[in-house]
Design a protein around this motif. Structure first.
Motif, PDB file in Angstrom:
ATOM      1  N   SER A   1       0.868  -1.162   0.000  1.00 58.16           N
ATOM      2  CA  SER A   1       0.000   0.000   0.000  1.00 58.16           C
ATOM      3  C   SER A   1       0.906   1.213   0.000  1.00 58.16           C
ATOM      4  O   SER A   1       2.121   1.099   0.145  1.00 58.16           O
ATOM      5  N   SER A   2       0.316   2.370  -0.164  1.00 62.91           N
ATOM      6  CA  SER A   2       1.129   3.577  -0.238  1.00 62.91           C
ATOM      7  C   SER A   2       1.863   3.848   1.068  1.00 62.91           C
ATOM      8  O   SER A   2       2.797   4.628   1.101  1.00 62.91           O
TER       9      SER A   2
ATOM     10  N   LYS B   1     -10.474   2.093   3.443  1.00 61.24           N
ATOM     11  CA  LYS B   1      -9.238   1.434   3.002  1.00 61.24           C
ATOM     12  C   LYS B   1      -8.392   0.919   4.155  1.00 61.24           C
ATOM     13  O   LYS B   1      -7.384   0.251   3.934  1.00 61.24           O
TER      14      LYS B   1
ATOM     15  N   ASN C   1      -4.109   2.276  -2.460  1.00 62.76           N
ATOM     16  CA  ASN C   1      -3.576   1.166  -1.678  1.00 62.76           C
ATOM     17  C   ASN C   1      -3.351  -0.084  -2.507  1.00 62.76           C
ATOM     18  O   ASN C   1      -2.810  -1.076  -1.999  1.00 62.76           O
TER      19      ASN C   1
END
Length: 745
Positions: free
Chosen positions: A150-151, A649, A355
């Protein structure tokens, strides 16, 4: 990931299988890296490809070192030559470092360009950890979660396996050379020990013993701390040693081709599919890691007899397929591809604030990764490697002689050909020198920049105790309807990371491994009335308001705090899924101490999110604590827990979200996913007359939403802890609720 050393003097018919060049294993490496990339990008799972790399590394690396040990026993080889590590370590560095340094330099630049400032220090530390090959230990001690991209993931998280391999290579080299030297000394008294069969037996038994200990350690540590275990070099060592054991004791039994075909097909099927039916991050490197490891050994074995005999027709169909052009080419860039694919994915997700990647995005990311990997191999790795050198690092590179076969002109005119080769050689040396200089300068600049930034961040101080409440009302904007002027919020995203409770700076909270009870005294130390603040970090941050009120209304605040350890009767507490027995021991000792100290009240948490970040409840293990205080006649001020920021998320790191351009709303949380209509503490008050609910949730949530910024004050200093500045803005409401219980407060 180690490729074999190629012999120029011997044919494939008279070499040991562990020394013979195996293009099918280059292809297996290519398949493994494809699995790693695909599972990282699209499935958020561990594929088992890294375990394939580790096994291949051990097979070829141990085989190469074993050959050195055997050859070094020749009387023509001196003791100094037998034990000198310089050549092998230098060659290892040439194989591993150029591509790694290139990727680290690019990651450093992209970190500044793409990631918010709140993530620069952590990424900078990982750059250093990766460059010095202790990234796996850095992640282990910081309990990084490697389940999916994910980021918010680190762009260098994947380099833990490179660190494990690097540590394995260095230790194995030094051990093998020390063993070679010892044999030379002993052989003067016992000549029989220099026989290859004896050496193989000694090495094989040693490897088997160490691998068994490592395997036991990996299995034993799984229920204790699997997050740490996943990255632990000791727990991972059995995987390359399993490959090394096959290099020492390759079965010599002739087996029909159809049996080897069946074994190879089944093994490749297990390697390709195990990522779907094994949750690797929860199971590796424990017993289930035997699936990709044994499957890799089976493929090595299935093609070994044919390789030894030089009989391609006798090679199983799987091995012939793996030896075809594309898998072998993919294997030749596998090291660089492994280095590039993960940071590209993470930076892309951070840039797009997503994500996960879609199918099309994933295809583009893989294509770009392949292009960068080929370019890195062609323009960085190959020029910095010695001509005709054999791979010992697991980079999966092309093993053809670096000078090629010569041009047509050189074949017609030896003089012209010699001059052309000389000119090419000079150009290659010049290019290699320039590239080396560029990489060295880049490393120095990056190192200085990382160090300077860390010092800058370490030097940041936050002192918001004298904020103008008319400009920065904080929680009063919700609680009292105070007007909110249009100014930038405080603390800023980077500063709020340091906006911690006073007890954190003063050392009055025990860390996870510290068994001591560290009692701090705040408020009015001379007061006769005392409130004991007790529990974990979600109790700790209330000291910023209690200290303020204690000074103002003349009561003392004593603190009994331990990280991640709320007061609970849970006999087997956990922290992020990891057993935390120190917490249970600390709570028992702390309860005895508090009851002995007999404060006028205990301030502690009474609720907690039900599923990690959402919902809320009074955990059943809290009730035993309330009962103990009730029987001791000590009132309990049970504070409702604050929101743990999240959205659809998952969890939100508020400072990073804000630093990345997010707003109070986009970085905030819907109240309905965090809270019910009624404080659940109210439901247990009838059981415990001494329990008094404290509910300050109206200070950080309105009727429907819980923003990340309220009244020009940043609410959270990390994923789920209130900032000290915001807690101080809650002091008037906290004082009102305290006075409703204790008029003296």
């Amino acid at each position: 990931m180690t490729a074999p050393a190629r012999s120029e003097e011997r044919t494939q018919t008279d070499v040991d299988p562990a020394s013979a060049y195996r293009t099918d294993l280059d292809g297996l490496r290519g398949i493994a890296i494809a699995l790693v990339a695909c599972f990282h990008i699209w499935f958020g799972r561990v594929s088992g490809g890294v375990d394939v790399f580790l096994t291949l590394s051990g097979y070829f690396f141990v085989g190469s070192l074993l050959k050195h040990v055997i050859v070094s026993q020749s009387p023509s080889v001196s003791l100094a030559t037998a034990v000198n590590p310089l050549r092998r370590l230098t060659r290892l560095a040439r194989r591993l470092l150029p591509a790694l340094v290139t990727v680290l330099l690019v990651v450093t630049v992209l970190t500044v360009v793409v990631l918010p400032q709140t993530r620069w220090v952590a990424t900078g530390r990982e750059v250093i950890a990766s460059a010095l090959y202790y990234q796996n230990w850095f992640l282990a001690f910081n309990s990084q979660d490697y389940t999916a991209a994910s980021s918010a993931n680190s762009p260098l998280q994947h380099l833990w396996s490179m660190s494990v391999q690097g540590q394995f290579f260095v230790v194995t080299i030094l051990t093998a050379l020390a063993f070679a030297g010892l044999l030379k000394l002993v052989s003067s008294v016992l000549p029989a020990v220099r026989r290859p069969a004896v050496i193989r037996a000694i090495v094989g038994l040693a490897i088997l013993t160490v691998a068994a200990v490592s395997f036991y350690w990996a299995h034993m540590r799984m229920p204790i701390n699997q997050q740490f275990n996943y990255y632990d070099t000791i727990a991972r060592t059995w995987e390359p040693l399993a490959g090394g054991l096959l290099a020492v004791w390759m079965p010599r039994v002739r087996v029909p081709v159809w049996i080897r075909n069946t074994v190879a097909v089944a093994a490749l099927g297990l390697i390709v599919t195990c990522g779907w039916w094994i949750v690797g991050v929860e199971s590796y490197p424990g017993p289930l890691a035997l699936v990709p490891v044994l499957a890799t050994l089976a493929i090595i074995w299935s093609g070994a007899t044919a390789t030894q005999r030089g009989d391609r027709v006798a090679m199983p169909v799987v091995n012939r397929g793996l030896a075809s052009r594309f898998p072998v080419w993919l294997g030749s860039i596998s090291y660089a591809l492994y280095l590039w694919h993960w940071p590209l994915l993470i930076f892309y997700l951070a840039w797009r604030q997503k994500n996960s990647a879609s199918f099309v995005e994933g295809v583009v990311l893989i294509a770009v990764s392949i292009g960068l990997a080929w370019s890195t191999k062609r323009w960085v790795e190959d020029p910095l490697r010695a001509p005709r050198s054999a791979s010992t690092s697991g980079t999966g590179t092309d093993h053809r002689p670096a000078d090629g076969a010569g041009t047509a002109a050189s074949l017609r005119d030896p003089v012209l050909g010699g001059r052309a080769r000389h000119r090419r050689a000079r150009r290659a040396v010049s290019y290699a020198g320039a590239l080396t200089s560029l990489l060295v300068v880049g490393v120095l600049v990056a190192g200085v920049g990382i160090t300077a930034w860390e010092r800058h961040v370490d030097g940041i101080t936050v002192d918001t105790r004298n904020l103008d409440p008319t400009i920065y009302p904080g929680a009063r904007a919700f609680l009292e309807g105070a007007p909110v002027p249009h100014v930038d919020p405080v603390p800023k995203a980077l500063e709020v990371l340091k906006d911690l409770p006073e007890t954190s700076y003063d050392g009055f909270i025990s860390n996870f491994t510290d068994p001591e009870l560290r009692v701090g005294v705040y408020g009015d130390p001379t007061a006769t009335r005392t409130i004991a603040l007790a529990g974990g970090s979600h109790a700790e941050y209330w000291i910023s308001a209690l200290d303020l009120l204690g000074k103002q209304y003349h009561f003392k605040v004593t603190t009994y705090l331990k990280m991640g350890c709320p007061l609970s009767t849970d006999p087997a507490p956990e922290e992020n899924g990891v057993p935390y027995p120190q917490c249970a021991e600390w709570v028992r000792g702390t309860m005895r101490r508090i009851i002995a100290d007999r404060p006028d009240a205990v301030f502690t948490n009474s609720t907690r999110p039900r599923d990690g970040i959402v919902g809320e409840w009074v955990p059943p293990d809290y009730l035993g604590i309330f009962d103990q205080f009730n029987r001791a006649g000590i009132p309990v001020l049970g504070v409702r827990d604050s929101v743990w920021p999240h959205n659809g998320k998952g969890a939100i790191d508020s400072p990073t979200c804000l630093a990345n351009g997010g707003s109070a709303r986009s970085c905030g949380t819907s109240r309905s996913t965090a809270y019910g209509a009624v404080n659940p503490t109210e439901a247990v008050v009838a059981q415990f007359p001494n329990l008094h609910p404290i509910d300050l949730s109206r200070g950080w949530c309105d009727e429907t939403f819980c923003p990340a910024i309220i009244g020009n004050v940043t609410v959270y200093h990390d994923w789920h802890h209130l900032s000290a500045t915001f807690v101080r803005s809650l002091a008037p409401e906290l004082q009102r609720q305290l006075q409703a219980v204790f008029p003296w407060a």
